[in-house]
Design a protein around this motif. Structure first.
Motif, mmCIF file in Angstrom:
data_model
loop_
_atom_site.group_PDB
_atom_site.id
_atom_site.type_symbol
_atom_site.label_atom_id
_atom_site.label_comp_id
_atom_site.label_asym_id
_atom_site.label_seq_id
_atom_site.Cartn_x
_atom_site.Cartn_y
_atom_site.Cartn_z
ATOM 1 N N ASN A 107 71.865 30.284 14.108
ATOM 2 C CA ASN A 107 72.578 31.428 13.540
ATOM 3 C C ASN A 107 72.280 32.646 14.405
ATOM 4 O O ASN A 107 71.409 33.451 14.090
ATOM 5 N N ARG A 109 72.438 36.214 15.881
ATOM 6 C CA ARG A 109 72.732 37.553 15.363
ATOM 7 C C ARG A 109 72.891 37.587 13.848
ATOM 8 O O ARG A 109 73.299 38.604 13.280
ATOM 9 N N LEU A 111 75.146 36.162 11.991
ATOM 10 C CA LEU A 111 76.546 36.351 11.619
ATOM 11 C C LEU A 111 77.146 35.178 10.858
ATOM 12 O O LEU A 111 78.309 35.251 10.452
ATOM 13 N N ARG A 118 79.317 30.976 13.015
ATOM 14 C CA ARG A 118 79.880 31.783 14.092
ATOM 15 C C ARG A 118 79.106 31.534 15.394
ATOM 16 O O ARG A 118 79.274 32.260 16.356
ATOM 17 N N THR A 119 78.274 30.489 15.391
ATOM 18 C CA THR A 119 77.495 30.116 16.570
ATOM 19 C C THR A 119 77.951 28.745 17.032
ATOM 20 O O THR A 119 77.921 27.780 16.260
ATOM 21 N N THR A 154 74.551 35.280 23.959
ATOM 22 C CA THR A 154 74.861 35.985 22.720
ATOM 23 C C THR A 154 76.034 36.942 22.857
ATOM 24 O O THR A 154 76.211 37.819 22.019
ATOM 25 N N ALA A 167 79.364 34.859 17.577
ATOM 26 C CA ALA A 167 77.972 35.288 17.694
ATOM 27 C C ALA A 167 77.346 34.859 19.007
ATOM 28 O O ALA A 167 76.421 35.513 19.498
#
Length: 254
Positions: A107, A109, A111, A118-119, A154, A167
């Motif tokens: 995970n 950031r 997000l 979002r990764t 990132t 992310a």
């Protein structure tokens, strides 16, 4: 485990050339070759660097040496070493949850929504097949013993990989050229003699046909016992909460 099959064929090239006529003006090319080189601009490189913070998309690299020195035995544990990774779902935090139990989900950031990610997680630059709902991937499916390094970006991932990489991107590089075998095992427990964790990993690689075919096999086993609360910790039986200072209200060490 990973299985890599590679093959290469080479054919001798045939060329027919005509002899160039002699020219008295051939000294011009010699003069051009003798001119000193003024400037070289490198627009791309495949040289692996430990960390690259001077490019538009900085890359953080965790190699096997770093992970071994830190004593991590799982890719998920290795990702927890990175400040950019704020994983909500780990084996230690999903004991009372009906979702993602025992899973390591990256995970970046922080997000990730609760039912989504979002990764983007990749293995050898190839996107992984989701192991859970909403496109998430459990890092426990990757044997630590086969990992060569972990690259993390990132920023800028969504431009190349879509909204699933808003992310960032985590790319796990496997050791596909392993020669010989290796075994890794360890066991540990808490100071209260519970929460025992047993881990064993093994891998073996060999080449065939002058290494035109290379085979790598690997596997890993890990089991972690639960940790009690009211029957194992005095501070828990007294309904005392956690404090950042590392002690409870009754000055008892956690």
């Amino acid at each position: 485990g990973a299985l890599v099959l590679t093959a290469s064929l080479s054919f001798g090239p045939q060329a027919h050339a005509q002899q160039a006529p002699a020219s008295s003006a051939g000294s011009g090319s010699d003069q051009q070759q003798s001119q000193p080189l003024q400037e070289v601009e490198v627009t791309g490189s495949r040289i692996k660097r430990t960390s690259d913070f001077s490019t538009p998309t900085p890359t953080t690299v965790l190699d096997t040496t770093t992970m071994e020195n830190a004593g991590v035995i799982n890719i998920g544990q290795a990702l927890q070493m990175e400040p950019a990774n704020l994983s909500t779902f780990t084996p230690a935090t999903t004991g009372n949850s009906a979702f993602f139990t025992g899973a390591y989900i990256a995970n970046l950031r922080g997000l990730n929504p609760y039912f989504g990610t979002r990764t983007l997680t990749m293995v050898d630059t190839e996107p992984t097949v989701p192991t859970n709902q909403a496109g998430s991937f459990d890092m426990n499916f990757i044997p630590q013993v086969l990992v060569s390094r972990v690259d993390t970006v990132t920023g800028g991932g969504s431009a190349a990989y879509g909204s699933g990489a808003i992310a960032g991107v985590i790319n796990v590089i496997l050791d596909r050229q392993l020669e010989g075998g290796k075994i890794d095992g360890d066991i540990y427990q808490t100071n209260d003699s519970d929460g025992r964790d047993r881990h064993l990993g093994a891998a073996y690689g060999f080449g065939l046909a002058d290494n035109r075919i290379h085979v790598v096999l690997g596997g890993e086993y890990e089991k972690q016992d639960p940790i009690g609360c009211e029957t194992a910790r005095t501070w828990c039986s007294q309904n005392e909460g956690f404090y950042q200072s590392g002690v409870t209200a009754g000055n008892q060490a956690l």
